[in-house]
Design an enzyme around this catalytic site. Sequence first.
Site, PDB file in Angstrom:
ATOM      1  N   THR A 254       0.866  -1.192   0.000  1.00  0.00           N
ATOM      2  CA  THR A 254       0.000   0.000   0.000  1.00  0.00           C
ATOM      3  C   THR A 254       0.900   1.239   0.000  1.00  0.00           C
ATOM      4  O   THR A 254       2.057   1.144   0.409  1.00  0.00           O
ATOM      5  CB  THR A 254      -0.853  -0.045   1.293  1.00  0.00           C
ATOM      6  OG1 THR A 254      -1.826  -1.069   1.138  1.00  0.00           O
ATOM      7  CG2 THR A 254      -1.533   1.267   1.615  1.00  0.00           C
TER       8      THR A 254
ATOM      9  N   ARG B 252     -15.175  -5.456  -0.139  1.00  0.00           N
ATOM     10  CA  ARG B 252     -14.462  -5.238   1.132  1.00  0.00           C
ATOM     11  C   ARG B 252     -13.756  -3.863   1.110  1.00  0.00           C
ATOM     12  O   ARG B 252     -13.098  -3.510   0.143  1.00  0.00           O
ATOM     13  CB  ARG B 252     -13.435  -6.355   1.329  1.00  0.00           C
ATOM     14  CG  ARG B 252     -12.584  -6.214   2.600  1.00  0.00           C
ATOM     15  CD  ARG B 252     -11.252  -5.608   2.304  1.00  0.00           C
ATOM     16  NE  ARG B 252     -10.334  -5.654   3.441  1.00  0.00           N
ATOM     17  CZ  ARG B 252      -9.173  -5.032   3.509  1.00  0.00           C
ATOM     18  NH1 ARG B 252      -8.762  -4.312   2.480  1.00  0.00           N
ATOM     19  NH2 ARG B 252      -8.409  -5.126   4.557  1.00  0.00           N
TER      20      ARG B 252
ATOM     21  N   GLY C 263     -10.990  -1.659   3.249  1.00  0.00           N
ATOM     22  CA  GLY C 263      -9.982  -1.800   4.309  1.00  0.00           C
ATOM     23  C   GLY C 263      -9.909  -0.556   5.187  1.00  0.00           C
ATOM     24  O   GLY C 263     -10.802   0.287   5.185  1.00  0.00           O
ATOM     25  N   ASP C 264      -8.826  -0.460   5.927  1.00  0.00           N
ATOM     26  CA  ASP C 264      -8.646   0.673   6.842  1.00  0.00           C
ATOM     27  C   ASP C 264      -8.235   1.958   6.120  1.00  0.00           C
ATOM     28  O   ASP C 264      -8.502   3.057   6.602  1.00  0.00           O
ATOM     29  CB  ASP C 264      -7.564   0.334   7.876  1.00  0.00           C
ATOM     30  CG  ASP C 264      -6.218   0.031   7.211  1.00  0.00           C
ATOM     31  OD1 ASP C 264      -6.204  -0.734   6.218  1.00  0.00           O
ATOM     32  OD2 ASP C 264      -5.190   0.565   7.658  1.00  0.00           O
TER      33      ASP C 264
ATOM     34  N   THR D 281      -0.514   1.006   7.264  1.00  0.00           N
ATOM     35  CA  THR D 281      -0.508  -0.070   6.274  1.00  0.00           C
ATOM     36  C   THR D 281      -0.427  -1.400   7.013  1.00  0.00           C
ATOM     37  O   THR D 281       0.244  -1.495   8.044  1.00  0.00           O
ATOM     38  CB  THR D 281       0.684   0.079   5.306  1.00  0.00           C
ATOM     39  OG1 THR D 281       0.857  -1.168   4.598  1.00  0.00           O
ATOM     40  CG2 THR D 281       1.999   0.405   5.999  1.00  0.00           C
ATOM     41  N   GLY D 282      -1.126  -2.390   6.511  1.00  0.00           N
ATOM     42  CA  GLY D 282      -1.087  -3.698   7.169  1.00  0.00           C
ATOM     43  C   GLY D 282      -2.451  -4.361   7.150  1.00  0.00           C
ATOM     44  O   GLY D 282      -3.260  -4.095   6.259  1.00  0.00           O
TER      45      GLY D 282
ATOM     46  N   GLY E 123      -5.798  -4.606   7.464  1.00  0.00           N
ATOM     47  CA  GLY E 123      -6.753  -3.509   7.574  1.00  0.00           C
ATOM     48  C   GLY E 123      -7.854  -3.739   8.589  1.00  0.00           C
ATOM     49  O   GLY E 123      -8.306  -2.792   9.247  1.00  0.00           O
TER      50      GLY E 123
END
Length: 290
Positions: free
Chosen positions: A161, A189, A191-192, A211-212, A214
Amino acid sequence: MSGPAIALHGGAGNLELSSDSRFQISTELDRVLKLAVGRLEAGEAALDVVEFVVSLLEEVPLLNAGIGGALNAHGEIELDAAIMCGRRQLAGSAGALRRVRSPIALARRILEESPHVLLVAEGAEAFAQECGLDLVEPGFFETPQARQRWQEATPSDHSNTVGAVARDRAGNLAAATSTGGTTRKHTGRIGDSPIIGAGTYADQHAAISCTGDGECFQRAVSAYDFAARLNYKADSPELAAHAVLEKVHTLGGTGGLIALTNNSRPIALYNTKHMAHATWSEGLDFRIAF
Ligand code: ASP
């Protein structure tokens, strides 16, 4: 330390990166960082600089944003992005985009021109069209590397990301993040990254891009937690960053973050195998690291 500063990331991940990929990603981060520093030194606003940086990183095929975005369970690409202005506390974000060439440009238009914060899917694309932004065929974003990762990946593998945080000469902060999300994610979906306070946040005291995994960053409300820790608990930025990732870890996730405050050096922290990142602040050297 309160002059201009910037940090950018090319995503946290646990998948092995070949030395060739590392070299190419470092080269791109170096190129983009130098352009961004030129703009900050010339007095450009942090918000414009983070949009500029992320729009360039969206075009780098090796990174999981824009071109090169991760493929979902159906082998299609759905992109998410967000941007936030610390001074005005305004945010714009967009999710599940299939045809908007620059998700971060759309997020910025939402921030400036829409009464809303988050638009998704067809509605977001209709808004992009109203704004005159470039729309492309969905196949435009697909790269052979992302297709290969999709073939090999276990659900929810994440990496690469992109994001940026900046502090400008006037002391204003901004944050931006853009992603293809996690490989083999369910269609629809989100994500964060485009969730304000989860993957992206900025106010007058802090700016952060995560990042990671989410879902864990969403459940931990990580980006806002970082800012709140500075405000309520008077944590140092380093302590706050550690606490945020520790919380993600206790929820079963891994990842990383970049952050800036009014007077800190750029912070880059991760609990994954790597997180490509680049930092600079006035008077200090450029730094590119994994
Ligand atoms: N956090 C992103 C997401 O869950 C993925 C990543 O950072 O690689 O969508």
